[in-house]
Scaffold this motif. Structure first.
Motif, PDB file in Angstrom:
ATOM      1  N   GLN A 145       0.910  -1.169   0.094  1.00 39.14           N
ATOM      2  CA  GLN A 145      -0.052   0.058  -0.191  1.00 39.14           C
ATOM      3  C   GLN A 145       0.938   1.255  -0.029  1.00 39.14           C
ATOM      4  O   GLN A 145       1.260   1.681   0.988  1.00 39.14           O
ATOM      5  N   SER A 146       1.277   1.614  -1.207  1.00 33.66           N
ATOM      6  CA  SER A 146       2.538   2.781  -1.380  1.00 33.66           C
ATOM      7  C   SER A 146       1.965   4.021  -0.840  1.00 33.66           C
ATOM      8  O   SER A 146       2.807   4.850  -0.309  1.00 33.66           O
ATOM      9  N   ARG A 147       0.749   4.402  -0.535  1.00 32.31           N
ATOM     10  CA  ARG A 147       0.402   5.742  -0.278  1.00 32.31           C
ATOM     11  C   ARG A 147       0.092   5.577   1.270  1.00 32.31           C
ATOM     12  O   ARG A 147       0.040   6.717   1.923  1.00 32.31           O
ATOM     13  N   LEU A 148       0.303   4.581   2.093  1.00 31.19           N
ATOM     14  CA  LEU A 148       0.222   4.584   3.414  1.00 31.19           C
ATOM     15  C   LEU A 148       1.273   5.281   4.180  1.00 31.19           C
ATOM     16  O   LEU A 148       2.535   4.765   3.960  1.00 31.19           O
ATOM     17  N   SER A 149       1.297   6.456   4.836  1.00 31.37           N
ATOM     18  CA  SER A 149       2.306   7.103   5.474  1.00 31.37           C
ATOM     19  C   SER A 149       2.666   6.414   6.814  1.00 31.37           C
ATOM     20  O   SER A 149       4.018   6.988   7.157  1.00 31.37           O
ATOM     21  N   VAL A 150       2.251   5.471   7.287  1.00 34.07           N
ATOM     22  CA  VAL A 150       2.750   5.075   8.670  1.00 34.07           C
ATOM     23  C   VAL A 150       2.397   3.597   8.590  1.00 34.07           C
ATOM     24  O   VAL A 150       1.162   3.393   8.618  1.00 34.07           O
ATOM     25  N   ALA A 151       3.739   2.855   8.523  1.00 37.67           N
ATOM     26  CA  ALA A 151       3.014   1.419   8.225  1.00 37.67           C
ATOM     27  C   ALA A 151       3.856   0.498   9.226  1.00 37.67           C
ATOM     28  O   ALA A 151       5.079   0.993   9.456  1.00 37.67           O
TER      29      ALA A 151
END
Length: 131
Positions: free
Chosen positions: A110-116
DNA sequence: GCCAACGTTGGC
DNA sequence: GCCAACGTTGGC
């Protein structure tokens, strides 16, 4: 201890900015999935600093120094406090994508997730690639 | 409750 | 600069 990956655009806040400041309030996250991850963080957890857009690489390790509390700028959201541990890498997105062991990283899925979240084995693999 | 339209993120 | 992925909003 859990591991995480947090993104920032160097043009708005870079690894060097974090080192200069000695620590910062990680605020401005406005995505529900990312908020859940922020709330799950514990003091002492470690996180990769991922520089998006210009670098597209993991460039450092941070430590969570305070757990989530309401974001001062918008209390519907939360922020944590982080401090720099050390610079690493860079381990580029290109290298991460080329490594089969990292194919399931949330960064990739999920490339747009900013905290993973980062799994233990993924954390070790990325560190190994940083040399 | 569905879904089209729109806005944002972020890689390429 | 373009566009895919994803989230949100609003009309119905």
């Amino acid at each position: 201890m859990a591991y995480w990956l947090m993104k920032s655009e160097p043009s708005s806040y870079s690894w060097d900015d974090l080192v200069r400041d000695g620590g910062t309030e990680w605020d401005g996250v406005r995505n529900n999935a990312a908020r859940l991850h922020l709330k799950a963080m514990k003091k002492g957890d470690e996180a990769f600093f991922y520089a998006s857009m210009t670098d597209k690489a993991v460039v450092g390790i941070m430590r969570i120094t305070r757990e989530a509390q309401p974001d001062p700028k918008d209390t519907d959201w939360v922020s944590v406090r982080v401090e720099p541990v050390k610079a690493i890498g860079p381990v580029t997105l290109k290298a991460i994508k080329a490594e089969p062991k990292l194919a399931k990283m949330e960064l990739i899925r999920q490339s747009r997730l900013s905290v993973a979240p980062v799994r233990d084995d993924e954390w070790k693999t990325v560190l190994g690639m940083a040399g």
